[in-house]
Design a protein around this motif. Sequence first.
Motif, mmCIF file in Angstrom:
data_model
loop_
_atom_site.group_PDB
_atom_site.id
_atom_site.type_symbol
_atom_site.label_atom_id
_atom_site.label_comp_id
_atom_site.label_asym_id
_atom_site.label_seq_id
_atom_site.Cartn_x
_atom_site.Cartn_y
_atom_site.Cartn_z
ATOM 1 N N ASP A 1 -12.941 -19.135 38.520
ATOM 2 C CA ASP A 1 -14.118 -19.816 39.075
ATOM 3 C C ASP A 1 -14.587 -20.955 38.174
ATOM 4 O O ASP A 1 -15.541 -20.819 37.403
ATOM 5 N N LEU A 2 -13.926 -22.100 38.291
ATOM 6 C CA LEU A 2 -14.277 -23.254 37.470
ATOM 7 C C LEU A 2 -15.635 -23.843 37.831
ATOM 8 O O LEU A 2 -16.186 -24.630 37.071
ATOM 9 N N SER A 3 -16.197 -23.431 38.968
ATOM 10 C CA SER A 3 -17.523 -23.930 39.353
ATOM 11 C C SER A 3 -18.618 -23.390 38.428
ATOM 12 O O SER A 3 -19.752 -23.871 38.466
ATOM 13 N N HIS B 1 -6.969 -21.848 30.166
ATOM 14 C CA HIS B 1 -7.651 -20.724 29.509
ATOM 15 C C HIS B 1 -9.057 -20.540 30.063
ATOM 16 O O HIS B 1 -9.501 -19.406 30.272
ATOM 17 N N VAL B 2 -9.757 -21.644 30.307
ATOM 18 C CA VAL B 2 -11.102 -21.563 30.875
ATOM 19 C C VAL B 2 -11.042 -20.896 32.245
ATOM 20 O O VAL B 2 -11.841 -20.006 32.558
ATOM 21 N N SER B 3 -10.087 -21.306 33.056
ATOM 22 C CA SER B 3 -9.944 -20.719 34.386
ATOM 23 C C SER B 3 -9.689 -19.212 34.291
ATOM 24 O O SER B 3 -10.285 -18.422 35.021
ATOM 25 N N LEU C 1 -2.688 -25.904 36.915
ATOM 26 C CA LEU C 1 -2.919 -25.234 35.638
ATOM 27 C C LEU C 1 -1.793 -24.239 35.366
ATOM 28 O O LEU C 1 -1.453 -23.433 36.229
ATOM 29 N N PRO C 2 -1.229 -24.300 34.166
ATOM 30 C CA PRO C 2 -0.107 -23.408 33.827
ATOM 31 C C PRO C 2 -0.582 -22.001 33.476
ATOM 32 O O PRO C 2 -1.784 -21.761 33.314
ATOM 33 N N GLU C 3 0.376 -21.103 33.347
ATOM 34 C CA GLU C 3 0.081 -19.788 32.788
ATOM 35 C C GLU C 3 -0.368 -20.009 31.347
ATOM 36 O O GLU C 3 0.143 -20.885 30.651
#
Length: 155
Positions: A85-87, A77-79, A15-17
Amino acid sequence: MTTLAAKLKEMGIVLPEVSLPAANYVPCMISGTTLYVSGQLPMEGGKPQFIGKVGREFSLEEGQACARLCTINILAHVSKVLGGDLSRISKLIRMGIFVNAPDDFTDHPKVANGASDLMVNLMGDAGKHARFAVGVSGLPFGVAVEVDATFELKA
């Protein structure tokens, strides 16, 4: 069950910045257990990619790659908003895919599969979602695709 973070790693996706908003809005908004992600562009290294129209400057396959890049930016962005915490994601609810294309282009749903296929590959059944795919005459910075998403979070 494989976690989303593990699946990203397995697929070689880093995942990028995140990029900063280009106008007066926030990239993500949480309301209750719903996470809304504003439309994301195909940004890489802080610069827009895929400048032009699908069906003119870009092939269908390139349009799918563009939609995939937008989706990777959504996940970045979600991360960030979830503190890494993608969980916390329960499932993907909906995606909106805007395709910058000439008037006679009709394969918008196939372009959208670049986003949808990635999410189903990453999340399995939890990645199946409602969506729309529409053609537009232009998008910010002249990019070929913009994608937004809505997720359900675990309570």
